[in-house]
Design a protein around this motif. Sequence first.
Motif, PDB file in Angstrom:
ATOM      1  N   SER A  12     -13.165  23.306 123.370  1.00  0.00           N
ATOM      2  CA  SER A  12     -13.685  22.985 124.706  1.00  0.00           C
ATOM      3  C   SER A  12     -14.035  21.761 125.251  1.00  0.00           C
ATOM      4  O   SER A  12     -15.045  21.401 125.774  1.00  0.00           O
ATOM      5  CB  SER A  12     -15.004  23.971 124.853  1.00  0.00           C
ATOM      6  N   ALA A  67     -22.875  27.580 124.298  1.00  0.00           N
ATOM      7  CA  ALA A  67     -21.352  28.000 123.956  1.00  0.00           C
ATOM      8  C   ALA A  67     -20.620  27.209 122.699  1.00  0.00           C
ATOM      9  O   ALA A  67     -20.299  27.680 122.087  1.00  0.00           O
ATOM     10  CB  ALA A  67     -20.610  27.890 125.224  1.00  0.00           C
ATOM     11  N   GLN A  78     -19.316  29.080 119.431  1.00  0.00           N
ATOM     12  CA  GLN A  78     -17.887  29.036 119.177  1.00  0.00           C
ATOM     13  C   GLN A  78     -17.807  28.443 117.699  1.00  0.00           C
ATOM     14  O   GLN A  78     -16.927  28.884 116.748  1.00  0.00           O
ATOM     15  CB  GLN A  78     -17.229  28.222 119.850  1.00  0.00           C
ATOM     16  N   ILE A  85     -14.055  27.861 127.692  1.00  0.00           N
ATOM     17  CA  ILE A  85     -15.221  28.259 127.064  1.00  0.00           C
ATOM     18  C   ILE A  85     -14.647  29.823 126.238  1.00  0.00           C
ATOM     19  O   ILE A  85     -14.509  30.592 126.993  1.00  0.00           O
ATOM     20  CB  ILE A  85     -16.387  28.145 127.773  1.00  0.00           C
ATOM     21  N   TRP A 129     -19.716  33.122 123.862  1.00  0.00           N
ATOM     22  CA  TRP A 129     -20.970  32.902 124.385  1.00  0.00           C
ATOM     23  C   TRP A 129     -21.634  34.409 123.825  1.00  0.00           C
ATOM     24  O   TRP A 129     -21.316  35.294 123.975  1.00  0.00           O
ATOM     25  CB  TRP A 129     -21.324  32.481 125.635  1.00  0.00           C
TER      26      TRP A 129
END
Length: 407
Positions: free
Chosen positions: A102, A157, A161, A185, A188
């Motif tokens: 990300s 997030a 992850q 993303i 979450w």
Amino acid sequence: MDTAMLYALRDPLGIPAHPVIFLILGVATWALHIAAVHVLLGSSVLAIRGAFSGDDHWRRLASAMVNTAKVAVSVAIVVGVAPLLFVQVIYDPFWYTSNVLSAWWVIGFILILIVGTLALFIFYAMNYELRTKKTRCPGAMIAATLLFVVVGFIMHALSVQMLEPDQWMEWYAPDGIVDASGRSIHAWNGWRFGFFIALSLPVIGIWLFGYRRYLQGAGEEDQGYLDFLKRLATRLGAIGTAISLVLLVIWMRGLPEDISGFATGPWPIAAAAALIIAAAYPLVLGRRLEQGLWGYTPILVATVAMIVVAAMREAIRWVTLFGVHGYNPLDYKVAMDWYSTGLFFITFGVLGGGVVAYLLTVAWQAGQTEGTYTPSRAVNRMGTVSIVLLVLWVAQYFGFGLWTAYA
């Protein structure tokens, strides 16, 4: 992703001290960071509420909370660097991979934070006398608060992850097609994020108890305003804690099946108990809230509660990465570096402690003084020592660097 691959992603040079040190420091500094974030969000919301009110008490509180938010955002940013450093030391395969997946949002985090901070300072500059004058540009404060929530979500997030290494390849190459843009993303948890954001309510409530006691020590004569602060602080503590506990329960009930047993373990129970104690403590104190330093002890109790919450958060990471994926951060290769380790503790304890002690002393005494504040010789000496310590730190920093470069 198998365990062997996770271990292969580690830094082959090892880490500069025992992993336990980084685990403990990571929990402690993250607790301080998130407490500052909660004060920032809570004070920002109260500032917005007061800015739209015609009530004198609310407008006075809004003026104070804008100043609080202005300081809290600086503290949150500075203190927030430490837990990021510690997590990337012992969890580098997970943290760096999550950031690469990300990357667009990681870079955007900095830009969004800058814009949010600028919006906060714009509102502050345009409403320096908020208590007595009409609110100008309230949208700046609203935008700042929303942007702070966005940057919090990005960090959330990235943290989620990193706990799902089995999904990394699918995120990186969905359906076998490589996507190296870093624009997505991927994971979450709304309940987890909501829990940590909701904690801003009880934390700012506890903060208001300290603010109220500070005003009493400064000779505040408006009993109506003091009563208003007490009612608001009590309400925020009770309602905010209730909301946070509900979100905590929902978050725990939704944990993945392979770590579902964590929900009924000691850590969530300890966190819930700590939050309840922190909210109830001011009520237990009763009239002692008005006496001496007792009025500030709710902040200390709340700080301990945040450390317990931080420890629970770390325990979830441990259970997930070690229990499910077989990654043990405690067996990381250690290449002991006494200089960097000693420098950190000296900087944190001696330099940081000395400078912060001086700043807090000045702020405290100035707030307790009617009229112009003139520091005593002892306080001036503390300032001089702080400056000397800073100069010595800078000198040794460059001195050691030059010595290692040319020795």
